[in-house]
Motif scaffolding. Structure first.
Motif, PDB file in Angstrom:
ATOM      1  N   GLY A 109       0.766  -0.955  -0.043  1.00  0.00           N
ATOM      2  CA  GLY A 109       0.093  -0.003   0.007  1.00  0.00           C
ATOM      3  C   GLY A 109       0.802   1.319  -0.258  1.00  0.00           C
ATOM      4  N   SER A 110       2.056   1.143   0.513  1.00  0.00           N
ATOM      5  CA  SER A 110       2.848   2.538   0.715  1.00  0.00           C
ATOM      6  C   SER A 110       3.332   2.703  -0.756  1.00  0.00           C
ATOM      7  CB  SER A 110       4.163   2.058   1.562  1.00  0.00           C
ATOM      8  OG  SER A 110       3.567   1.929   2.846  1.00  0.00           O
ATOM      9  N   LEU A 111       3.646   1.814  -1.514  1.00  0.00           N
ATOM     10  CA  LEU A 111       4.215   1.902  -2.862  1.00  0.00           C
ATOM     11  C   LEU A 111       3.012   2.455  -3.716  1.00  0.00           C
ATOM     12  CD1 LEU A 111       6.152  -1.702  -3.546  1.00  0.00           C
ATOM     13  CD2 LEU A 111       7.168   0.573  -2.918  1.00  0.00           C
ATOM     14  N   PHE A 155       3.182   4.073   6.010  1.00  0.00           N
ATOM     15  CA  PHE A 155       1.678   4.049   5.043  1.00  0.00           C
ATOM     16  C   PHE A 155       0.963   5.350   5.463  1.00  0.00           C
ATOM     17  CE2 PHE A 155      -2.558   3.070   4.797  1.00  0.00           C
ATOM     18  CZ  PHE A 155      -2.778   2.417   3.519  1.00  0.00           C
ATOM     19  N   LEU A 156       0.836   5.698   6.846  1.00  0.00           N
ATOM     20  CA  LEU A 156       0.152   6.642   7.391  1.00  0.00           C
ATOM     21  C   LEU A 156       0.813   7.903   6.931  1.00  0.00           C
ATOM     22  CD1 LEU A 156      -0.737   5.267  10.816  1.00  0.00           C
ATOM     23  CD2 LEU A 156      -2.376   5.655   8.849  1.00  0.00           C
ATOM     24  N   THR A 157       2.180   7.967   6.919  1.00  0.00           N
ATOM     25  CA  THR A 157       2.690   9.153   6.428  1.00  0.00           C
ATOM     26  C   THR A 157       2.570   9.497   5.222  1.00  0.00           C
ATOM     27  OG1 THR A 157       4.606   8.998   8.175  1.00  0.00           O
ATOM     28  CG2 THR A 157       5.010  10.275   6.219  1.00  0.00           C
ATOM     29  N   LEU A 158       2.601   8.595   4.206  1.00  0.00           N
ATOM     30  CA  LEU A 158       2.341   8.720   2.817  1.00  0.00           C
ATOM     31  C   LEU A 158       0.850   9.090   2.599  1.00  0.00           C
ATOM     32  CD1 LEU A 158       4.371   5.742   1.182  1.00  0.00           C
ATOM     33  CD2 LEU A 158       4.609   8.336   0.987  1.00  0.00           C
ATOM     34  N   GLY A 180      -5.695  15.356   8.579  1.00  0.00           N
ATOM     35  CA  GLY A 180      -5.899  15.510  10.082  1.00  0.00           C
ATOM     36  C   GLY A 180      -5.849  14.015  10.734  1.00  0.00           C
ATOM     37  N   LEU A 181      -6.915  13.246  10.149  1.00  0.00           N
ATOM     38  CA  LEU A 181      -6.679  11.659  10.985  1.00  0.00           C
ATOM     39  C   LEU A 181      -5.569  11.156  10.774  1.00  0.00           C
ATOM     40  CD1 LEU A 181      -8.695   9.660  11.829  1.00  0.00           C
ATOM     41  CD2 LEU A 181      -9.398   8.974   9.677  1.00  0.00           C
ATOM     42  N   THR A 182      -4.921  11.059   9.565  1.00  0.00           N
ATOM     43  CA  THR A 182      -3.687  10.101   9.341  1.00  0.00           C
ATOM     44  C   THR A 182      -2.553  10.835  10.316  1.00  0.00           C
ATOM     45  OG1 THR A 182      -3.248  11.397   7.455  1.00  0.00           O
ATOM     46  CG2 THR A 182      -4.426   9.327   7.206  1.00  0.00           C
ATOM     47  N   LEU A 183      -2.399  12.191  10.266  1.00  0.00           N
ATOM     48  CA  LEU A 183      -1.358  12.633  11.115  1.00  0.00           C
ATOM     49  C   LEU A 183      -1.391  12.234  12.576  1.00  0.00           C
ATOM     50  CD1 LEU A 183       1.305  14.566  11.246  1.00  0.00           C
ATOM     51  CD2 LEU A 183      -0.412  16.546  11.702  1.00  0.00           C
ATOM     52  N   ASN A 189       1.103   6.340  16.649  1.00  0.00           N
ATOM     53  CA  ASN A 189       2.072   5.407  16.289  1.00  0.00           C
ATOM     54  C   ASN A 189       3.448   5.376  16.684  1.00  0.00           C
ATOM     55  OD1 ASN A 189       3.160   2.934  14.973  1.00  0.00           O
ATOM     56  ND2 ASN A 189       2.622   3.549  12.682  1.00  0.00           N
ATOM     57  N   ARG A 190       3.986   6.785  16.139  1.00  0.00           N
ATOM     58  CA  ARG A 190       5.344   7.149  16.097  1.00  0.00           C
ATOM     59  C   ARG A 190       5.432   8.543  16.373  1.00  0.00           C
ATOM     60  NH1 ARG A 190       9.191   2.939  14.701  1.00  0.00           N
ATOM     61  NH2 ARG A 190      10.887   4.360  14.698  1.00  0.00           N
TER      62      ARG A 190
END
Length: 216
Positions: A109-111, A155-158, A180-183, A189-190
């Motif tokens: 998914g990140s790719l 994945f969340l960063t992308l 906003g949700l993914t950030l 997470n980290r």
């Protein structure tokens, strides 16, 4: 040669399928599912706790030994790490499956997210070059399929980068909500990664949106 959007997406499918196939083979042949570090053990402890429907476990004896793996509060043990990665790993564990399915799928998914983000910023050809570069990166190859939080954080960063770029370009409210949700999920997470992302992107976003509002 005209590198069209259709060509780019066909190339993307080929790269993602190839990456997932090689990662699956390498995991089965050389990297069997086991615990070889405190970090992996702690993450699995937390995931198994979540999969059982609880937030904590009773502390086993000898308590002094388990303090290096867990935060011991009286007779309860909690994991040290933020919850997102463990919550994701708990999904296949709950179903009786290998938790490695989650980082394996997230790496693919990140790719895909990297392609669509770069294609939005530049062109399909540039996006395919970026995807190939990341797929052949030793750091990505070593960490993306691991049980640690690298795969979910990437994945969340992308997802954040794609959505915030789409919001900046189109002013779409759903993209603003998604960014906003993914950030927030990156922070859960980290946390240091989320602080770095916010420090780098939010001032630029505020400036660019202010300029757009003035032009309107």
């Amino acid at each position: 040669m005209d590198f069209s959007l259709k060509t780019g997406r066909i190339a993307l499918i080929f790269i993602v399928v190839a990456w997932l196939s090689v990662a699956w083979w390498a995991r089965r042949e050389f990297l069997p599912y086991d615990v070889k570090s405190t970090d992996v053990g702690t993450t699995l402890f937390q995931a198994q706790t979540f999969a059982s429907g609880h937030l904590w476990r009773s502390t086993p004896e000898p308590r002094e030994f388990f303090q290096q793996w867990q935060a011991v509060v009286r007779d309860r043990s909690y994991a040290y790490y933020p919850p997102v990665q463990a919550a994701l790993l708990a999904i296949p564990l709950r179903a009786g499956l290998d938790p490695w399915l989650i980082p394996w799928l997230l790496s693919g998914g990140s790719l895909i997210l990297l392609y669509f983000w770069c294609a939005r910023l530049s062109s399909p050809a540039t996006a395919i070059c970026a995807v190939c570069t990341m797929a052949f990166s030793p750091f990505f190859a070593a960490n993306a399929p691991s049980l640690l939080s690298h795969s979910s954080c990437l994945f969340l960063t992308l997802a954040f980068l794609w959505s915030i770029t789409r919001w900046q370009q189109e002013g779409d409210a759903r993209s603003a909500l998604l960014s906003g949700l993914t950030l927030g999920l990156v922070f859960a997470n980290r946390p240091v990664n989320a602080v770095a992302l916010g420090a780098a992107w939010l001032p630029w976003l505020m400036w660019s949106r202010k300029a757009a509002w003035k032009s309107e």
